[in-house]
Design a protein around this motif. Sequence first.
Motif, PDB file in Angstrom:
ATOM      1  N   ASP A   1       0.831  -1.209   0.000  1.00 33.61           N
ATOM      2  CA  ASP A   1       0.000   0.000   0.000  1.00 33.61           C
ATOM      3  C   ASP A   1       0.866   1.259   0.000  1.00 33.61           C
ATOM      4  OD1 ASP A   1      -2.435  -1.196  -0.158  1.00 33.61           O
ATOM      5  OD2 ASP A   1      -2.926  -1.036   1.969  1.00 33.61           O
ATOM      6  N   GLN A   2       1.963   1.238   0.748  1.00 36.09           N
ATOM      7  CA  GLN A   2       2.832   2.410   0.833  1.00 36.09           C
ATOM      8  C   GLN A   2       3.586   2.664  -0.473  1.00 36.09           C
ATOM      9  OE1 GLN A   2       5.349   2.696   4.333  1.00 36.09           O
ATOM     10  NE2 GLN A   2       3.956   1.405   5.499  1.00 36.09           N
ATOM     11  N   LEU A   3       3.767   1.620  -1.275  1.00 38.51           N
ATOM     12  CA  LEU A   3       4.544   1.756  -2.508  1.00 38.51           C
ATOM     13  C   LEU A   3       3.702   2.171  -3.712  1.00 38.51           C
ATOM     14  CD1 LEU A   3       6.908  -1.337  -2.205  1.00 38.51           C
ATOM     15  CD2 LEU A   3       7.433   1.061  -1.760  1.00 38.51           C
TER      16      LEU A   3
ATOM     17  N   HIS B   1       9.788  10.194  -9.148  1.00 40.10           N
ATOM     18  CA  HIS B   1       8.589   9.439  -8.802  1.00 40.10           C
ATOM     19  C   HIS B   1       7.334  10.296  -8.807  1.00 40.10           C
ATOM     20  CE1 HIS B   1       9.730  11.581  -5.276  1.00 40.10           C
ATOM     21  NE2 HIS B   1       8.851  11.028  -4.481  1.00 40.10           N
ATOM     22  N   ASP B   2       7.501  11.619  -8.967  1.00 35.48           N
ATOM     23  CA  ASP B   2       6.366  12.540  -8.862  1.00 35.48           C
ATOM     24  C   ASP B   2       6.581  13.733  -9.793  1.00 35.48           C
ATOM     25  OD1 ASP B   2       4.270  14.175  -8.102  1.00 35.48           O
ATOM     26  OD2 ASP B   2       4.540  13.838  -5.952  1.00 35.48           O
ATOM     27  N   PRO B   3       6.302  13.571 -11.093  1.00 39.41           N
ATOM     28  CA  PRO B   3       6.543  14.654 -12.060  1.00 39.41           C
ATOM     29  C   PRO B   3       5.801  15.945 -11.734  1.00 39.41           C
ATOM     30  CG  PRO B   3       6.153  12.570 -13.192  1.00 39.41           C
ATOM     31  CD  PRO B   3       5.828  12.350 -11.739  1.00 39.41           C
ATOM     32  N   GLU B   4       4.592  15.848 -11.185  1.00 42.08           N
ATOM     33  CA  GLU B   4       3.837  17.062 -10.847  1.00 42.08           C
ATOM     34  C   GLU B   4       4.543  17.840  -9.742  1.00 42.08           C
ATOM     35  OE1 GLU B   4      -0.194  16.188  -9.932  1.00 42.08           O
ATOM     36  OE2 GLU B   4      -0.664  15.447 -11.943  1.00 42.08           O
ATOM     37  N   ARG B   5       5.052  17.132  -8.751  1.00 44.63           N
ATOM     38  CA  ARG B   5       5.792  17.801  -7.686  1.00 44.63           C
ATOM     39  C   ARG B   5       7.057  18.447  -8.231  1.00 44.63           C
ATOM     40  NH1 ARG B   5       8.238  14.973  -2.152  1.00 44.63           N
ATOM     41  NH2 ARG B   5       9.260  16.843  -1.333  1.00 44.63           N
ATOM     42  N   GLN B   6       7.746  17.756  -9.129  1.00 40.55           N
ATOM     43  CA  GLN B   6       8.964  18.309  -9.703  1.00 40.55           C
ATOM     44  C   GLN B   6       8.665  19.602 -10.463  1.00 40.55           C
ATOM     45  OE1 GLN B   6      12.011  15.724 -11.450  1.00 40.55           O
ATOM     46  NE2 GLN B   6      11.788  16.852 -13.373  1.00 40.55           N
ATOM     47  N   ALA B   7       7.618  19.599 -11.275  1.00 42.76           N
ATOM     48  CA  ALA B   7       7.279  20.789 -12.055  1.00 42.76           C
ATOM     49  C   ALA B   7       6.899  21.948 -11.145  1.00 42.76           C
ATOM     50  CB  ALA B   7       6.136  20.466 -13.020  1.00 42.76           C
ATOM     51  N   ALA B   8       6.106  21.668 -10.101  1.00 43.84           N
ATOM     52  CA  ALA B   8       5.682  22.730  -9.186  1.00 43.84           C
ATOM     53  C   ALA B   8       6.863  23.274  -8.390  1.00 43.84           C
ATOM     54  CB  ALA B   8       4.608  22.192  -8.238  1.00 43.84           C
TER      55      ALA B   8
ATOM     56  N   PHE C   1      11.633   3.951  -7.657  1.00 45.78           N
ATOM     57  CA  PHE C   1      11.415   3.230  -6.400  1.00 45.78           C
ATOM     58  C   PHE C   1      12.239   3.841  -5.274  1.00 45.78           C
ATOM     59  CE2 PHE C   1      12.831  -0.065  -3.432  1.00 45.78           C
ATOM     60  CZ  PHE C   1      11.624  -0.601  -3.009  1.00 45.78           C
ATOM     61  N   LEU C   2      13.513   4.128  -5.534  1.00 47.49           N
ATOM     62  CA  LEU C   2      14.386   4.705  -4.510  1.00 47.49           C
ATOM     63  C   LEU C   2      13.836   6.039  -4.015  1.00 47.49           C
ATOM     64  CD1 LEU C   2      17.870   3.960  -6.101  1.00 47.49           C
ATOM     65  CD2 LEU C   2      16.921   2.887  -4.052  1.00 47.49           C
ATOM     66  N   TRP C   3      13.433   6.887  -4.930  1.00 42.63           N
ATOM     67  CA  TRP C   3      12.908   8.180  -4.505  1.00 42.63           C
ATOM     68  C   TRP C   3      11.569   8.026  -3.784  1.00 42.63           C
ATOM     69  CZ3 TRP C   3      17.180   8.993  -7.300  1.00 42.63           C
ATOM     70  CH2 TRP C   3      17.852  10.207  -7.121  1.00 42.63           C
ATOM     71  N   ARG C   4      10.794   7.036  -4.183  1.00 37.88           N
ATOM     72  CA  ARG C   4       9.495   6.829  -3.518  1.00 37.88           C
ATOM     73  C   ARG C   4       9.656   6.384  -2.072  1.00 37.88           C
ATOM     74  NH1 ARG C   4       5.940   6.379  -0.839  1.00 37.88           N
ATOM     75  NH2 ARG C   4       3.726   5.958  -1.206  1.00 37.88           N
ATOM     76  N   ILE C   5      10.656   5.572  -1.779  1.00 41.14           N
ATOM     77  CA  ILE C   5      10.780   5.078  -0.407  1.00 41.14           C
ATOM     78  C   ILE C   5      11.544   6.041   0.497  1.00 41.14           C
ATOM     79  CG2 ILE C   5      10.574   2.674  -1.112  1.00 41.14           C
ATOM     80  CD1 ILE C   5      13.610   2.401  -0.604  1.00 41.14           C
ATOM     81  N   PHE C   6      12.433   6.849  -0.074  1.00 37.52           N
ATOM     82  CA  PHE C   6      13.167   7.802   0.751  1.00 37.52           C
ATOM     83  C   PHE C   6      12.507   9.176   0.795  1.00 37.52           C
ATOM     84  CE2 PHE C   6      16.729   4.800  -0.016  1.00 37.52           C
ATOM     85  CZ  PHE C   6      17.113   4.601   1.306  1.00 37.52           C
TER      86      PHE C   6
END
Length: 357
Positions: free
Chosen positions: A115-117, A234-241, A143-148
């Motif tokens: 669920d967390q992944l 892992h999060d293109p929207e966050r990167q753009a913002a 995956f690495l960026w998602r868990i850290f």
Amino acid sequence: MSHPSLPYTPSFDDAAVQSGLQQLLVPGPLRDDDLERRSIRLTGMFSLYATFSPHGLWAPGLVLTHGMRSLAEQCLPVAEIVRSLERMIVRSLRVSPVLAGSVIRNAATWLDLLDQLQPLVRHPDPGRLLRELMADDGKRRRFLWRIFLPPRYGCDFDRYPAQGAVLRNWLSRNRLSAGSVVRCLDAACGTGEGTYELARIVHEAVAGWGGWRVDGTTLEPLELFSAAHGYFPHDPERQAAFRSRVAPLLTAVPAKRLSFRQGDLTLPAPATGHGYRIIVCNGVLGGPLLHEKRQLTEGVANLVALLEPGGILLAADRFHGGWKKRVSHNDLRDLLVGGGLQPLAVEDGVAGVRPLA
């Protein structure tokens, strides 16, 4: 492997980002016989679990019950899965990761970890996941960026507006001589949102009479890289913002006025010959990562040692109330006083000034 020794200068240039990634990550497929054996064993355990599970297999959005969790832990012990994933993580990086900070350490069962992944993992076989991560460095990077750097870490600019107002007012009342440089530290800066906000506040406050420099420090190498490069694969929207928010500042001032480097609050900082006029340490003191009295006392003492006479230290958080029951607002205030600071009444968190003499 070692921690990054040199500070990062902020840059969103793709060539700089790719060059940095080459120094941070092992490219291409991972060749590791032990990981291959582990993946085969985990798939065998999963097959047994799938054969006898009366609940059906996991799928995204499934509501987990005690029975589901219990059977999963019997057949697929999360500790064994985590050990395999952590070996893969260590093999994937050219620097030493802070494994204790990853979300996989906190999962009660394999189903909870799945669920967390989300949304990166769409199937429940841990052996298959391990093989896919070994084979595909793009998926492995996400995956690495998602868990850290999970969604709950960082993400917010201007998280402490009342603290920012205090800092603006303090700077207006405590101007240095013309031409002076206001040196600032964002300790435990995470992914850097607060560091850039601190830089913007100081830049606006000292315009016309002085210069400034802001350093951000954090322990986790991937946080450090993301803070400097606005990089969130892992999060293109966050990167753009993130980049959209920071770009005007980096256009207006030389990037070399900001730097990000590794730092540990629990260890004395090396002597640099000069102190900081402003130190901000948000989201750490008194929370899940730093709440034992000895560690808190040492952490505050280390910060105070970096503060120049007449300088200000500010700390705030947004932790759940349960942590504040363990380390209250008054406890944090007493720590600053015990460290030799004169406390200031602030709306957001605590603050103190180091006496001139």
